[in-house]
Design an enzyme around this catalytic site. Sequence first.
Site, PDB file in Angstrom:
ATOM      1  N   PRO A 249       0.784  -1.241   0.000  1.00 36.30           N
ATOM      2  CA  PRO A 249       0.000   0.000   0.000  1.00 36.30           C
ATOM      3  C   PRO A 249       0.815   1.289   0.000  1.00 36.30           C
ATOM      4  CG  PRO A 249       0.041  -0.920   2.201  1.00 36.30           C
ATOM      5  CD  PRO A 249       0.770  -1.903   1.327  1.00 36.30           C
ATOM      6  N   CYS A 250       1.474   1.561  -1.114  1.00 33.69           N
ATOM      7  CA  CYS A 250       2.238   2.809  -1.207  1.00 33.69           C
ATOM      8  C   CYS A 250       1.316   4.029  -1.179  1.00 33.69           C
ATOM      9  CB  CYS A 250       3.101   2.820  -2.463  1.00 33.69           C
ATOM     10  SG  CYS A 250       2.217   2.484  -3.992  1.00 33.69           S
TER      11      CYS A 250
END
Length: 283
Positions: A249-250
């Site tokens: 989850p950047c």
Amino acid sequence: MNIQNPESGYHYNVMRRAIELIDQGGESLSLEDLARQMDMSPAHFQRLFSRWTGVSPKRYQQYLTLGHAKALLRERFTTLETAHNVGLSGSGRLHDLFLKWESMSPGEYARKGAGLTIYGGWFESPFGAALVMGTVKGICGMAFGSETGEEAAMEDMLSRWPQAAFVEDPMRLRPWVLSAFGAASDRLTPTPLYLIGSSLQIKVWEALMHIPSGQVTTYSEIAQRVGSPQAVRAVGTAVGRNPVSWLIPCHRALRKSGGLGGYHWGLPVKRAMLAFEAAQADA
């Protein structure tokens, strides 16, 4: 191929258009105004919104503002060191999906995918068309083409492992993709990940997987977590090169100021992801 329901891609397009309108009009834009500009009745528009997010359009508007990003840092900032020490690896749902992940050895990475077969295909997702790629070991790539265009997304993914052999075979990946986007079934296969990157990139991506859903962190905290507190710029680059968006989850990495920062697949997609997670957490 639709993942969650036959209208999931259509719902994202509604969201994308709403995001653009909210960017222009902010929270002052009424339900009636939003619905009229998308040629829908207020009731139909609200129904679509609620089915996709679990909250009203007005509440969703609040999640999409820059102020919400700052509020996330105040109220839902996660300390990665603590999360790592207690064994967290994302939200409960994602933790269940990531039963295992592994990465290439440095030597394998240096060979740029030589000798590796990567399968790929396009799928509909809650965030528009998603290009998913994987090896026999797990998903190694996920890109979103709604903002960049599908051709550009494909070229981007292929360029990361130029010596690999690519085979178009979406059905081979379908069970993992179904799990990745949360389709409900007792028969789903857990989603393994196969990370292809440099040593620093792998460390950064592993740190990202410790950010719980609905929470955020900063680039500087990620840099501290991976033992490179002075290398915030390099860490930011590694975040941007994350090949498996959404699952790694950047989108949960923000600037210290509360600004969204960049996002490889377009800021509207990042805002939609953060808003989607916040709405699910609060529903």
